[in-house]
Scaffold this motif. Structure first.
Motif, PDB file in Angstrom:
ATOM      1  N   SER A 254      36.151  33.422  39.110  1.00  0.00           N
ATOM      2  CA  SER A 254      36.511  34.154  40.322  1.00  0.00           C
ATOM      3  C   SER A 254      37.740  35.024  40.089  1.00  0.00           C
TER       4      SER A 254
ATOM      5  N   ARG B 104      37.760  39.054  40.444  1.00  0.00           N
ATOM      6  CA  ARG B 104      38.651  39.701  41.413  1.00  0.00           C
ATOM      7  C   ARG B 104      39.506  40.758  40.727  1.00  0.00           C
TER       8      ARG B 104
ATOM      9  N   LYS C 126      31.458  34.401  49.090  1.00  0.00           N
ATOM     10  CA  LYS C 126      32.217  34.681  50.306  1.00  0.00           C
ATOM     11  C   LYS C 126      33.723  34.694  50.079  1.00  0.00           C
ATOM     12  N   GLY C 127      34.223  33.744  49.288  1.00  0.00           N
ATOM     13  CA  GLY C 127      35.668  33.696  49.049  1.00  0.00           C
ATOM     14  C   GLY C 127      36.174  34.958  48.386  1.00  0.00           C
ATOM     15  N   ASP C 128      35.411  35.433  47.392  1.00  0.00           N
ATOM     16  CA  ASP C 128      35.800  36.670  46.709  1.00  0.00           C
ATOM     17  C   ASP C 128      35.621  37.880  47.608  1.00  0.00           C
ATOM     18  N   LEU C 129      34.574  37.867  48.435  1.00  0.00           N
ATOM     19  CA  LEU C 129      34.341  38.971  49.370  1.00  0.00           C
ATOM     20  C   LEU C 129      35.497  39.093  50.356  1.00  0.00           C
ATOM     21  N   ASP C 130      35.914  37.958  50.918  1.00  0.00           N
ATOM     22  CA  ASP C 130      37.049  37.972  51.857  1.00  0.00           C
ATOM     23  C   ASP C 130      38.307  38.497  51.175  1.00  0.00           C
ATOM     24  N   TYR C 131      38.501  38.066  49.941  1.00  0.00           N
ATOM     25  CA  TYR C 131      39.679  38.510  49.179  1.00  0.00           C
ATOM     26  C   TYR C 131      39.643  40.023  48.978  1.00  0.00           C
TER      27      TYR C 131
ATOM     28  N   LEU D  23      37.953  42.319  50.661  1.00  0.00           N
ATOM     29  CA  LEU D  23      38.093  43.040  51.924  1.00  0.00           C
ATOM     30  C   LEU D  23      39.548  43.071  52.373  1.00  0.00           C
ATOM     31  N   GLU D  24      40.247  41.960  52.175  1.00  0.00           N
ATOM     32  CA  GLU D  24      41.677  41.916  52.520  1.00  0.00           C
ATOM     33  C   GLU D  24      42.455  42.905  51.659  1.00  0.00           C
ATOM     34  N   LYS D  25      42.143  42.954  50.363  1.00  0.00           N
ATOM     35  CA  LYS D  25      42.817  43.895  49.470  1.00  0.00           C
ATOM     36  C   LYS D  25      42.475  45.341  49.829  1.00  0.00           C
TER      37      LYS D  25
ATOM     38  N   ASP E 103      41.864  46.527  52.796  1.00  0.00           N
ATOM     39  CA  ASP E 103      42.700  46.872  53.946  1.00  0.00           C
ATOM     40  C   ASP E 103      44.136  47.143  53.506  1.00  0.00           C
TER      41      ASP E 103
END
Length: 390
Positions: A260, A264, A357-362, A364-366, A368
């Protein structure tokens, strides 16, 4: 008749006018006009002699207003004689500060001696000069007051050495102003960052770990939640590391060089980290890993992917991200790194949907974060221009 020949010349009459001024206001008015001419006009040898006489008279004037007028008018001028600059530097603050902060007539050695001889606002003025060399920086860090060291830390023109950093932390490790100013610098040494981790809290701590390189083991410990506060983003820390191979090796020893983490970093375009990570896991040199990822075609990429022990289901995403990296260019403008990473994430998300999902959330946060960062940087020049217009 040209403008130069029409301009009044410095003469003994100017000196006489200055001596005959009855009130401080009158003398200050005359002084201002004369000093502007001294600073900007071409001077003959005779005029230069008269100018130095005028400056000497002004420096001895009993009225603070007159001496202040001299200091302000000639603060940037090399025509202020060094002996007069030194005299003014030891005068009252209203007279001394312009000279201490701006005068090119003061040498670095003069300034070092002045730091040791003056106090308070005078030290701050020296620390705020456009250029502060390393020896002067070390002197202020070792002998200046806390506010002077804070001003020095905020000064981008100051040449901070390891010795200056060590002195400042050793003397002012409990001073919030000094610590905050140091953390706000563009770069601080790794060992200073390590010391500051235990000395700061709250926003200062967050700024420290989000802006500066930490020692590899400390970054890993913080990311592991060894400390109750913000955790460290190891992807960002990898980007700051000056010794990427060592940082990656420490991650591997600590069991943190995960699939992961590598994905990332790849999706953010941190290819140097990915290359070292693949080399570490595959047991090959960085050079060989680089060739297999970038220059050996799809089979080379698949071969090092398998040798590194990464699961095959991630290979399509890995290939897509490598291709996006090659197709995406840094534009060379202000804050181009944020825009590059933003484009990398956008394209990877578009081309490969099956991201955990964990990587997707990460990501998306980056996305933004970098989008906001790019917008803020793009808005800054227009805001500055608006201020100049107003």
């Amino acid at each position: 008749m040209g403008i130069a020949s029409m301009r009044p010349q410095l003469s003994e009459q100017d000196i006489e006018r200055l001596m005959k001024g009855e009130t401080p206001d009158e003398r200050a008015g005359i002084a201002h006009k004369l000093c502007r001419r001294i600073a900007t006009d071409p001077l003959t040898d005779i005029e230069r002699t008269h100018a130095e006489e005028i400056i000497a008279i002004l420096a001895e004037d009993a009225a603070e207003l007159v001496r202040k007028t001299l200091a302000v008018a000639l603060r940037n001028s090399p025509r202020l004689p060094r002996n007069v600059a030194l005299k003014l530097a030891r005068d009252v603050e209203s007279v001394a500060l312009p000279v201490l902060q701006y005068s090119p007539s003061l040498t670095d050695q003069d300034l070092i001696e002045l730091v040791r001889a003056v106090q308070g606002a005078k030290q701050i003025a020296i620390a705020s000069r456009e250029r502060v060399d390393s020896e002067l920086c070390e002197t202020i860090a070792g002998e200046g007051i806390a506010d002077a060291v804070s001003a020095l830390a905020r000064n981008r023109g100051a040449s901070w050495s390891n010795k200056a950093f060590d002195r400042s932390i050793g003397r002012f490790g409990d001073d919030e102003g000094v610590k905050t100013a140091l953390i706000a610098r563009e770069h601080i040494p790794v060992h200073i960052a390590e010391k500051l981790v235990s000395l700061v809290s709250g926003q200062a701590f967050d700024m420290l770990v989000n802006r500066h390189e930490l020692p590899a083991q400390l970054a890993i410990d913080l990311a592991s939640g060894a400390r109750e506060r913000a955790t460290v983003d190891l992807v960002e820390q990898a980007d700051r590391s000056q010794d990427m191979g060592y940082f990656v090796h420490q991650l591997d020893l600590n069991g943190r060089l995960t699939n992961s983490l590598i994905m990332r970093a790849l999706c953010l375009g941190q290819m140097k980290f990915v290359e070292h990570a693949m080399a570490e896991l595959a047991g090959v040199t960085h050079g060989k890993a680089w060739l297999m990822i970038h220059d050996a075609g799809p089979r080379g990429l698949a071969a090092i992917f398998d040798r590194a022990g990464l699961p095959r289901k991630l290979l399509p995403a890995f290939k897509a991200a490598v291709n996006v990296f090659h197709e995406t260019e840094v534009d060379g403008g202000p804050n181009d790194k944020a825009r590059f990473r933003m484009r990398m994430i956008e394209r990877v998300l578009t081309q490969f949907q099956a991201i955990p999902k964990g990587d997707l959330d990460y990501l998306l946060e980056k996305l933004d974060f970098y989008s906001d960062q790019a917008k803020a940087m793009d808005a800054a020049p227009s805001e500055a221009a608006a201020r100049r217009v107003s």
